[in-house]
Design a protein around this motif. Structure first.
Motif, mmCIF file in Angstrom:
data_model
loop_
_atom_site.group_PDB
_atom_site.id
_atom_site.type_symbol
_atom_site.label_atom_id
_atom_site.label_comp_id
_atom_site.label_asym_id
_atom_site.label_seq_id
_atom_site.Cartn_x
_atom_site.Cartn_y
_atom_site.Cartn_z
ATOM 1 N N ALA A 39 0.762 -1.192 -0.092
ATOM 2 C CA ALA A 39 0.069 -0.094 0.038
ATOM 3 C C ALA A 39 0.853 1.273 0.103
ATOM 4 O O ALA A 39 0.510 2.223 -0.689
ATOM 5 C CB ALA A 39 -0.896 0.101 1.070
ATOM 6 N N GLY A 40 1.949 1.183 0.968
ATOM 7 C CA GLY A 40 2.945 2.364 0.541
ATOM 8 C C GLY A 40 3.476 2.442 -0.613
ATOM 9 O O GLY A 40 3.704 3.746 -1.302
ATOM 10 N N ILE A 41 3.783 1.402 -1.229
ATOM 11 C CA ILE A 41 4.382 1.539 -2.605
ATOM 12 C C ILE A 41 3.240 2.254 -3.569
ATOM 13 O O ILE A 41 3.938 3.126 -4.336
ATOM 14 C CB ILE A 41 4.810 0.161 -3.292
ATOM 15 N N PHE A 42 2.130 1.846 -3.445
ATOM 16 C CA PHE A 42 1.105 2.461 -4.406
ATOM 17 C C PHE A 42 0.869 4.015 -3.990
ATOM 18 O O PHE A 42 0.824 4.663 -4.902
ATOM 19 C CB PHE A 42 -0.139 1.667 -4.239
ATOM 20 N N ALA A 71 6.541 3.829 5.386
ATOM 21 C CA ALA A 71 7.869 4.604 4.798
ATOM 22 C C ALA A 71 8.665 3.908 3.819
ATOM 23 O O ALA A 71 8.907 4.436 2.903
ATOM 24 C CB ALA A 71 8.423 4.909 6.128
ATOM 25 N N THR A 72 9.117 2.650 3.893
ATOM 26 C CA THR A 72 9.735 2.122 2.882
ATOM 27 C C THR A 72 9.292 1.828 1.799
ATOM 28 O O THR A 72 9.724 2.250 0.570
ATOM 29 C CB THR A 72 10.632 0.665 3.141
ATOM 30 N N GLY A 73 7.842 1.544 1.713
ATOM 31 C CA GLY A 73 7.121 1.376 0.304
ATOM 32 C C GLY A 73 6.861 2.718 -0.222
ATOM 33 O O GLY A 73 7.002 2.913 -1.579
ATOM 34 N N VAL A 74 6.456 3.908 0.423
ATOM 35 C CA VAL A 74 6.346 4.903 -0.061
ATOM 36 C C VAL A 74 7.598 5.746 -0.826
ATOM 37 O O VAL A 74 7.557 6.134 -1.742
ATOM 38 C CB VAL A 74 5.730 6.014 1.029
#
Length: 179
Positions: free
Chosen positions: A103-106, A157-160
């Motif tokens: 979800a963070g990556i998206f 955080a890491t995904g975003v």
């Protein structure tokens, strides 16, 4: 008597400016190439919508009976993520279709598409993307080895960060390409 700009009897004031400038006129109702959306703006919009979808879907499902449409949209994300409940966030009482890292990556894709800065060359983006992917891998390893519990803040955080950099790098490359 009005001056004639063309041999067809049309007054000069009524001839489109594009004709005066030597450009090809376009049909009525048809947009000129300058008015058409660029590839960059189309890709930015698509990345933003794609990045926002897993965040909007649970909110929409909590407020409206989406039925089979909601279930179908939810299933789109199934092949992308393990969707373990203890690693997933719930928005307004509805579990997201992705784990918190995905979800963070998206969310990062959406933010990167909206901001799309800095516009660096790919040679500058490569080490940034590698570093952010390594940070995600460290986050995964420390969690999966039991060195720390599931912590949604680090997953997000890491995904975003990675999603933002991936979108900004991709868009910077599209902006650099001549069409």
């Amino acid at each position: 008597m009005a001056a004639r700009a063309s041999g067809r009897g049309q007054p000069a004031a009524q001839v489109p400016a594009a004709v005066h400038a030597g450009a090809e006129p376009h049909a009525p109702g048809e947009s000129s190439p300058a008015e058409q959306p660029s590839l960059l703006s189309i890709v930015r919009s698509a990345l933003f919508l794609l990045g926002a979808l897993p965040w909007c879907l649970p909110l929409a499902r909590s407020h409206a009976p989406l039925g089979e449409l909601g279930a179908a949209l939810d299933r789109v994300f199934a092949p992308m993520c393990h969707r373990m409940p203890e690693r997933s966030l719930a928005l307004d009482g509805v579990v997201m279709p992705l784990c918190s890292r995905c979800a963070g990556i998206f969310a990062g894709l959406a933010a990167g598409a909206a901001i799309a800065r800095p516009r660096l060359a790919m040679t500058a983006w490569r080490p940034i993307l590698i570093t952010l992917a390594a940070l995600m891998a460290v986050d995964v390893a420390t969690q999966d080895l039991g060195l720390r519990p599931v912590w949604h803040a680090s997953r997000l955080a890491t995904g975003v960060a990675f999603g933002y950099a991936a979108a900004a790098a991709f868009l910077a490359q599209i902006a650099r390409r001549p069409l």
